[in-house]
Design an enzyme around this catalytic site. Structure first.
Site, PDB file in Angstrom:
ATOM      1  CB  SER A  15      -0.984  -0.001   1.167  1.00 26.59           C
ATOM      2  OG  SER A  15      -0.333   0.258   2.380  1.00 26.59           O
ATOM      3  CG  ASN A  16       3.655   2.719   2.973  1.00 22.87           C
ATOM      4  OD1 ASN A  16       3.491   3.916   3.198  1.00 22.87           O
ATOM      5  ND2 ASN A  16       3.442   1.772   3.878  1.00 22.87           N
ATOM      6  NE  ARG A  95      13.689 -12.008   3.429  1.00 23.49           N
ATOM      7  CZ  ARG A  95      13.794 -13.324   3.556  1.00 23.49           C
ATOM      8  NH1 ARG A  95      14.813 -13.865   4.182  1.00 23.49           N
ATOM      9  NH2 ARG A  95      12.862 -14.101   3.075  1.00 23.49           N
ATOM     10  CG  LEU A  97      18.350  -3.687   3.599  1.00 25.04           C
ATOM     11  CD1 LEU A  97      18.151  -2.280   3.056  1.00 25.04           C
ATOM     12  CD2 LEU A  97      18.145  -4.724   2.498  1.00 25.04           C
ATOM     13  CG  ASN A 111      12.256   1.389   6.762  1.00 25.86           C
ATOM     14  OD1 ASN A 111      11.528   0.764   5.982  1.00 25.86           O
ATOM     15  ND2 ASN A 111      12.293   1.130   8.065  1.00 25.86           N
ATOM     16  CG  HIS A 113       9.360   1.470  12.016  1.00 29.27           C
ATOM     17  ND1 HIS A 113       9.587   0.107  11.887  1.00 29.27           N
ATOM     18  CD2 HIS A 113       9.032   1.671  13.312  1.00 29.27           C
ATOM     19  CE1 HIS A 113       9.406  -0.474  13.066  1.00 29.27           C
ATOM     20  NE2 HIS A 113       9.070   0.452  13.946  1.00 29.27           N
ATOM     21  CG  ASP A 145      21.718   3.801  11.063  1.00 28.13           C
ATOM     22  OD1 ASP A 145      21.016   2.763  11.142  1.00 28.13           O
ATOM     23  OD2 ASP A 145      21.880   4.572  12.021  1.00 28.13           O
ATOM     24  N   GLY A 147      22.080   0.037  11.553  1.00 29.36           N
ATOM     25  CA  GLY A 147      21.263  -0.565  12.603  1.00 29.36           C
ATOM     26  C   GLY A 147      19.869  -0.917  12.101  1.00 29.36           C
TER      27      GLY A 147
END
Ligand code: GAR
Length: 218
Positions: A15-16, A95, A97, A111, A113, A145, A147
């Site tokens: 949907s995004n 996933r 990265l 990203n 979230h 980044d 993390g």
């Protein structure tokens, strides 16, 4: 001003991705999705991309559960480079990265979230927010980044958690804001208005005649 070329990585519903495609076509975002890549062959995101006439590719993720194999990452990097993307958008890509991929697209990888980071990183975070009893949740667009859900924050939107909320109701309320702020973040990136100082992203004011710079400093 040149339009921003987007590569989108998505694992599911998409949907995004659809919101980015719609914003592009409605003219509210000066960017085009040029390639969509999924680690799930049957992902609805790939169906949406094909329907929109956008290159849609499945890349087998390999045997690991949370990460991609080295071969899969190489294939993804090659596809994105061949498509000459300016910016990579993770849109429900489930996933983690590797540092290699993150470094390859340093500050050209964002990203979305579904929480107000740094609260509730990880998975099923709307349920975790409900269980924790927070009164507000929301969503975050951030640079990626090395993390997990830790990169510099570009935009956030807050939504209230209401009495009687179910996980699905909260998911939908947050999703509506996700669709809005993801396109907004892409637009700011394309206008060259995002600068990163340490872990703080500053949004430069709009300057007429100066939009479209492709300078993204760290
Ligand atoms: C969205 O809520 C997105 O924020 C989330 O997955 C959903 C994908 O929905 N992403 C994460 O949780 C990443 N950690 P969509 O496939 O309909 O865009």
């Amino acid at each position: 001003m040149a339009r921003t070329r987007l590569g989108v990585l998505a694992s599911g519903r998409g949907s995004n991705l659809q919101a980015l495609i719609d914003s592009s076509r409605e003219g509210s975002m000066d960017a085009d999705v040029v390639v969509v890549i999924s680690d799930v062959e049957t992902a609805q995101a790939l169906v949406r991309a094909r329907k929109a006439g956008i290159e849609a590719r499945f890349v087998g993720p390999g045997p690991k559960r949370a990460h991609l194999s080295e071969e899969a990452e190489s294939a993804i990097i090659d596809l994105l480079d061949e498509s000459k993307v300016d910016l990579v958008c993770l849109a429900g890509f489930m996933r983690i990265l590797s540092p290699r991929l993150v470094r390859h697209f340093r500050w050209r990888l964002i990203n979305i979230h579904p929480s107000l980071l740094p609260a509730f990183p990880g998975l099923r975070v709307q349920r975790k927010a409900l269980e924790y009893g927070v009164k507000f949740s929301g969503c975050t667009v951030h640079f990626v980044d090395e993390g997990v859900d830790t990169g510099p924050i570009v935009i956030q939107a807050a939504v209230p958690v209401l009495e009687g909320d179910t996980e699905e109701k909260l998911v939908q309320r947050i999703l509506k804001e996700e669709h809005r702020i993801y396109a907004e973040a892409v637009q700011l990136f394309g206008e060259g208005r995002l600068t990163i100082e340490g872990r703080v992203v500053r949004v430069l004011p709009e300057r007429s005649g100066d939009a479209g710079s492709d300078e993204h400093r760290s």
